[in-house]
Design a protein around this motif. Sequence first.
Motif, PDB file in Angstrom:
ATOM      1  N   LEU A  51       0.826  -1.203   0.000  1.00 44.22           N
ATOM      2  CA  LEU A  51       0.000   0.000   0.000  1.00 44.22           C
ATOM      3  C   LEU A  51       0.865   1.258   0.000  1.00 44.22           C
ATOM      4  CD1 LEU A  51      -2.615  -1.392   0.154  1.00 44.22           C
ATOM      5  CD2 LEU A  51      -2.972  -0.533   2.468  1.00 44.22           C
ATOM      6  N   VAL A  52       0.468   2.212  -0.799  1.00 46.04           N
ATOM      7  CA  VAL A  52       1.120   3.522  -0.782  1.00 46.04           C
ATOM      8  C   VAL A  52       0.147   4.510  -0.152  1.00 46.04           C
ATOM      9  CG1 VAL A  52       2.123   5.377  -2.141  1.00 46.04           C
ATOM     10  CG2 VAL A  52       2.399   3.015  -2.879  1.00 46.04           C
ATOM     11  N   LEU A  53       0.595   5.139   0.912  1.00 42.17           N
ATOM     12  CA  LEU A  53      -0.258   6.083   1.636  1.00 42.17           C
ATOM     13  C   LEU A  53      -0.409   7.385   0.858  1.00 42.17           C
ATOM     14  CD1 LEU A  53      -0.987   4.529   3.996  1.00 42.17           C
ATOM     15  CD2 LEU A  53       0.761   5.690   5.349  1.00 42.17           C
ATOM     16  N   LEU A  54      -1.635   7.739   0.556  1.00 40.88           N
ATOM     17  CA  LEU A  54      -1.915   8.962  -0.192  1.00 40.88           C
ATOM     18  C   LEU A  54      -2.779   9.877   0.658  1.00 40.88           C
ATOM     19  CD1 LEU A  54      -0.562   8.084  -2.715  1.00 40.88           C
ATOM     20  CD2 LEU A  54      -2.770   7.439  -3.659  1.00 40.88           C
ATOM     21  N   SER A  98      -2.339   2.053  18.544  1.00 48.07           N
ATOM     22  CA  SER A  98      -1.659   2.929  19.479  1.00 48.07           C
ATOM     23  C   SER A  98      -1.697   4.359  18.958  1.00 48.07           C
ATOM     24  CB  SER A  98      -0.214   2.454  19.647  1.00 48.07           C
ATOM     25  OG  SER A  98       0.652   3.557  19.789  1.00 48.07           O
ATOM     26  N   PRO A  99      -2.294   5.263  19.739  1.00 49.83           N
ATOM     27  CA  PRO A  99      -2.356   6.647  19.287  1.00 49.83           C
ATOM     28  C   PRO A  99      -0.979   7.209  18.953  1.00 49.83           C
ATOM     29  CG  PRO A  99      -3.805   6.333  21.152  1.00 49.83           C
ATOM     30  CD  PRO A  99      -3.035   5.061  20.987  1.00 49.83           C
ATOM     31  N   TYR A 100       0.016   6.811  19.739  1.00 48.48           N
ATOM     32  CA  TYR A 100       1.358   7.320  19.468  1.00 48.48           C
ATOM     33  C   TYR A 100       1.840   6.895  18.087  1.00 48.48           C
ATOM     34  CZ  TYR A 100       6.406   7.588  19.326  1.00 48.48           C
ATOM     35  OH  TYR A 100       7.692   7.837  18.925  1.00 48.48           O
ATOM     36  N   LEU A 101       1.732   5.603  17.836  1.00 47.70           N
ATOM     37  CA  LEU A 101       2.218   5.089  16.564  1.00 47.70           C
ATOM     38  C   LEU A 101       1.348   5.561  15.399  1.00 47.70           C
ATOM     39  CD1 LEU A 101       4.790   3.804  16.954  1.00 47.70           C
ATOM     40  CD2 LEU A 101       3.562   1.916  17.994  1.00 47.70           C
ATOM     41  N   ALA A 102       0.061   5.676  15.654  1.00 42.18           N
ATOM     42  CA  ALA A 102      -0.827   6.167  14.603  1.00 42.18           C
ATOM     43  C   ALA A 102      -0.460   7.594  14.230  1.00 42.18           C
ATOM     44  CB  ALA A 102      -2.275   6.094  15.062  1.00 42.18           C
ATOM     45  N   GLN A 103      -0.206   8.401  15.244  1.00 40.35           N
ATOM     46  CA  GLN A 103       0.165   9.790  14.969  1.00 40.35           C
ATOM     47  C   GLN A 103       1.546   9.887  14.336  1.00 40.35           C
ATOM     48  OE1 GLN A 103      -0.543  12.672  18.151  1.00 40.35           O
ATOM     49  NE2 GLN A 103      -2.307  11.482  18.802  1.00 40.35           N
ATOM     50  N   LEU A 104       2.437   9.041  14.797  1.00 32.26           N
ATOM     51  CA  LEU A 104       3.775   9.041  14.213  1.00 32.26           C
ATOM     52  C   LEU A 104       3.674   8.681  12.731  1.00 32.26           C
ATOM     53  CD1 LEU A 104       6.824   9.308  14.878  1.00 32.26           C
ATOM     54  CD2 LEU A 104       6.866   6.827  15.125  1.00 32.26           C
ATOM     55  N   THR A 105       2.846   7.701  12.446  1.00 31.80           N
ATOM     56  CA  THR A 105       2.673   7.264  11.065  1.00 31.80           C
ATOM     57  C   THR A 105       2.094   8.376  10.202  1.00 31.80           C
ATOM     58  OG1 THR A 105       2.337   4.995  11.817  1.00 31.80           O
ATOM     59  CG2 THR A 105       1.599   5.530   9.587  1.00 31.80           C
ATOM     60  N   SER A 106       1.020   9.003  10.690  1.00 27.49           N
ATOM     61  CA  SER A 106       0.425  10.070   9.880  1.00 27.49           C
ATOM     62  C   SER A 106       1.382  11.227   9.719  1.00 27.49           C
ATOM     63  CB  SER A 106      -0.869  10.587  10.501  1.00 27.49           C
ATOM     64  OG  SER A 106      -1.237   9.886  11.622  1.00 27.49           O
ATOM     65  N   ALA A 107       2.061  11.578  10.796  1.00 20.69           N
ATOM     66  CA  ALA A 107       2.976  12.716  10.719  1.00 20.69           C
ATOM     67  C   ALA A 107       4.121  12.423   9.757  1.00 20.69           C
ATOM     68  CB  ALA A 107       3.519  13.041  12.107  1.00 20.69           C
ATOM     69  N   THR A 108       4.571  11.182   9.762  1.00 20.71           N
ATOM     70  CA  THR A 108       5.652  10.813   8.857  1.00 20.71           C
ATOM     71  C   THR A 108       5.174  10.901   7.412  1.00 20.71           C
ATOM     72  OG1 THR A 108       6.483   9.282  10.537  1.00 20.71           O
ATOM     73  CG2 THR A 108       7.342   9.035   8.313  1.00 20.71           C
ATOM     74  N   ALA A 109       3.979  10.391   7.184  1.00 22.09           N
ATOM     75  CA  ALA A 109       3.420  10.447   5.834  1.00 22.09           C
ATOM     76  C   ALA A 109       3.298  11.895   5.376  1.00 22.09           C
ATOM     77  CB  ALA A 109       2.060   9.758   5.808  1.00 22.09           C
ATOM     78  N   THR A 110       2.825  12.750   6.270  1.00 27.90           N
ATOM     79  CA  THR A 110       2.674  14.168   5.936  1.00 27.90           C
ATOM     80  C   THR A 110       4.019  14.810   5.612  1.00 27.90           C
ATOM     81  OG1 THR A 110       0.814  14.315   7.456  1.00 27.90           O
ATOM     82  CG2 THR A 110       1.807  16.382   6.765  1.00 27.90           C
ATOM     83  N   GLY A 148       7.489  15.491  -1.440  1.00 30.12           N
ATOM     84  CA  GLY A 148       7.330  14.739  -2.676  1.00 30.12           C
ATOM     85  C   GLY A 148       7.586  13.249  -2.568  1.00 30.12           C
ATOM     86  N   TYR A 149       7.653  12.748  -1.355  1.00 36.30           N
ATOM     87  CA  TYR A 149       7.863  11.318  -1.178  1.00 36.30           C
ATOM     88  C   TYR A 149       6.603  10.665  -0.616  1.00 36.30           C
ATOM     89  CZ  TYR A 149      12.873  11.697  -2.035  1.00 36.30           C
ATOM     90  OH  TYR A 149      14.090  11.897  -2.625  1.00 36.30           O
ATOM     91  N   ALA A 150       6.330   9.450  -1.050  1.00 35.36           N
ATOM     92  CA  ALA A 150       5.183   8.717  -0.524  1.00 35.36           C
ATOM     93  C   ALA A 150       5.666   7.535   0.303  1.00 35.36           C
ATOM     94  CB  ALA A 150       4.290   8.243  -1.652  1.00 35.36           C
ATOM     95  N   LEU A 151       4.854   7.150   1.274  1.00 34.14           N
ATOM     96  CA  LEU A 151       5.202   6.043   2.156  1.00 34.14           C
ATOM     97  C   LEU A 151       4.605   4.730   1.657  1.00 34.14           C
ATOM     98  CD1 LEU A 151       6.658   7.667   4.194  1.00 34.14           C
ATOM     99  CD2 LEU A 151       4.862   7.267   5.850  1.00 34.14           C
ATOM    100  N   VAL A 152       5.407   3.693   1.696  1.00 35.39           N
ATOM    101  CA  VAL A 152       4.912   2.357   1.383  1.00 35.39           C
ATOM    102  C   VAL A 152       4.834   1.583   2.686  1.00 35.39           C
ATOM    103  CG1 VAL A 152       5.316   0.223   0.136  1.00 35.39           C
ATOM    104  CG2 VAL A 152       5.978   2.392  -0.885  1.00 35.39           C
ATOM    105  N   LEU A 153       3.652   1.092   2.998  1.00 33.85           N
ATOM    106  CA  LEU A 153       3.445   0.362   4.250  1.00 33.85           C
ATOM    107  C   LEU A 153       4.054  -1.031   4.170  1.00 33.85           C
ATOM    108  CD1 LEU A 153       2.059   2.348   5.884  1.00 33.85           C
ATOM    109  CD2 LEU A 153      -0.133   1.295   5.362  1.00 33.85           C
ATOM    110  N   LEU A 154       4.953  -1.304   5.093  1.00 37.28           N
ATOM    111  CA  LEU A 154       5.613  -2.611   5.122  1.00 37.28           C
ATOM    112  C   LEU A 154       5.314  -3.298   6.449  1.00 37.28           C
ATOM    113  CD1 LEU A 154       7.025  -2.352   2.499  1.00 37.28           C
ATOM    114  CD2 LEU A 154       9.086  -1.662   3.689  1.00 37.28           C
ATOM    115  N   PRO A 155       5.062  -4.593   6.432  1.00 33.75           N
ATOM    116  CA  PRO A 155       4.870  -5.275   7.716  1.00 33.75           C
ATOM    117  C   PRO A 155       6.225  -5.451   8.395  1.00 33.75           C
ATOM    118  CG  PRO A 155       4.726  -6.853   5.935  1.00 33.75           C
ATOM    119  CD  PRO A 155       4.912  -5.493   5.295  1.00 33.75           C
ATOM    120  N   ALA A 156       6.206  -5.511   9.718  1.00 27.94           N
ATOM    121  CA  ALA A 156       7.450  -5.598  10.477  1.00 27.94           C
ATOM    122  C   ALA A 156       8.207  -6.878  10.161  1.00 27.94           C
ATOM    123  CB  ALA A 156       7.153  -5.520  11.968  1.00 27.94           C
TER     124      ALA A 156
END
Lengths: 361, 361
Positions: free
Chosen positions: A114-117, B93-105, B111-119
């Motif tokens: 998945l690519v987060l958009l 986890s709110p922390y990780l959820a926010q970290l994830t969104s903030a990182t994506a932002t 100009g970079y997009a995030l690709v979700l990878l499983p651990a």
Amino acid sequence: MTETSRGGGPAAVPRVRLVDVAREAGLSKTTVSAALNGTGRLSPEVRERAREAARRLGYRPNATARLLRAGHARLIGYAVGEYADANWAYMESPYLAQLTSATATAALARGYALVLLPATTSPNEWADLPLDAAIVADPVTGDPLVEDFLAAGIPLFTDRSVEGRPGAHWVDVDADGAVREVLDHLHAQGARRIAMVTPGPTTRFNAAVLETYERWCAEHGAAARISLCARPGNGPAVEAVEQALGGSERPDALFVVAEANPPLVLDAARRHGRAVPADLLVVCVSEDGSAVHADPPVTTLSLRPALIAEKGVELLMAALGSGSREPTGALVPTKLEIRRSSVRPASGSAAADAPADRPAG
Amino acid sequence: MTETSRGGGPAAVPRVRLVDVAREAGLSKTTVSAALNGTGRLSPEVRERAREAARRLGYRPNATARLLRAGHARLIGYAVGEYADANWAYMESPYLAQLTSATATAALARGYALVLLPATTSPNEWADLPLDAAIVADPVTGDPLVEDFLAAGIPLFTDRSVEGRPGAHWVDVDADGAVREVLDHLHAQGARRIAMVTPGPTTRFNAAVLETYERWCAEHGAAARISLCARPGNGPAVEAVEQALGGSERPDALFVVAEANPPLVLDAARRHGRAVPADLLVVCVSEDGSAVHADPPVTTLSLRPALIAEKGVELLMAALGSGSREPTGALVPTKLEIRRSSVRPASGSAAADAPADRPAG
DNA sequence: TTGAAAGCGTTACCAA
DNA sequence: TTGGTAACGCTTTCAA
């Protein structure tokens, strides 16, 4: 510009290419490629020689070049339509967070990432991404992202609003059935003045819920008591709950559709001097795990994000596999998890499950 | 195999290529490319002719081919190390959820997009993805994913555990300072028996917190009172809180490091007959918005995921831009948000701080 | 068993 | 101003 910075790329060290490995091993590109990919008929010793050279040089194949050959990137764009203004706020919603993780899991299991958009992406922002498909969770009405993907001919998975359009695949929740199940349950527990707390018709689901609620009330000769919370988040939701409880004609049950932290809903009830479940029944539409640990545990209507994700990805994969643009769709059931907050305690003694045969006065 | 299915790809309709547009417009690939990209010096009429042809044919450039030319995909792999067993549980986890969104932002803004990878991704799973960089949030000790990315020479952003390694960039929280701030605050409010609820040394942060707590206790001649909750989630956290409260020597303050829903922590205290903040002070490490709306509002230590994400992405971008594998890192401050739960009410003046047990009006 | 050459679709260079 | 040609790095015929 020195040797260490070639092609204008960001790599400080010029990357090792297949030819480099071939030269090192004294073989041809073809042979090395076959050796590393385990294809072709190569003598074991040559294969090992190629592998050894690759290892020595730290060779890593260029993913983009492979993709160009392969013709697909196994990448799926993922965006959430709701809260389009607050771009990533959805991660705060347990439902959307779970839907996102479940979607990622389902896609990964089939070799797609998945690519987060962001919800506000314009076509030229994702046009540079090699997307094989796209997913828009909880699209808003006439969602621009949905239109863009459809117009671009990219296979899309979203909700039922796209039903019938070529390349579109939908999964939706049986909102009507779900709401009736909840209201019937509350009614069976003796509730006669069921108030609803909702964000209003923001999504298909919320709109359908509202409609069914009003119809159900009409069918049962009850007045619809609706508290709207305009903005998402716990603050507004709690306010709306308090507003619902504060009305002159006190409700005897609360159906909280707006996503709120269940313990906070109980807090609000407590502040209003209402005992749950003794004189106020509570059901929340929520995936929040804290419902289980609340005091009392809160009955929830689960929209089953994992099921939605699994089904949607399945439809998408089928379309991707066949190359068909034939639209498909599926309706999935919800799950009402009945806990203490919505079970009227038998007056006098214990038996928790006995439905009261008359409204609590 | 018919005309409609060429190249073995999943596309039912053979995709329109640049040559097709060129042929249609009676121009060359080069000219059309320049026309569509707005580059080169072309006569307005030719440019329009090319655009018109592209529009007519529904041409969309092949993203992969562009990437191959460009030499980068502007894609960043994103994984969360903690909870590696429960692959996507971190979204809860709110922390990780926010970290994830903030990182994506932060990434998207550049100009970079995030690709979700499983651990649990193995190198050959992400090897096919054209990743320019990778991010591993909350890595476990000796995280395999971290090692894989580092070994592959992919620029990496993660926590301080990678300090000094080429291509590695870290951002970490000043755990020591944060813990001291919390404990000093509680001490200043009169707390003398401060208990800690922690998952144990699962992450760098948790380990550092534990260590500083023990040191602080030693410095203040206090006994360390530690309740461990082995597994993540609200259930285990609440249990650990209850265990902390149930001890023979009752703590007068609780420092909940394990991520728990703040209202649930208050519920647990209430069940143990403890009034917050009158005879029990509470501080939670949490990004959960419900802390603000809890009754009383709960003091939280925010790890400021948005700041961490912003700083980390910044470091990554700098490295990507310069092509340097020089490791970089930064320490970011936390923020203690003091709310009623940790402020001892002045004895006598009950009005302001007494928890409301009756509805306001 | 191995290797040369032809693509994949795009952009960049340089000649016309 | 336009267009031929050569890359980008890989895989895959097909011929040796």
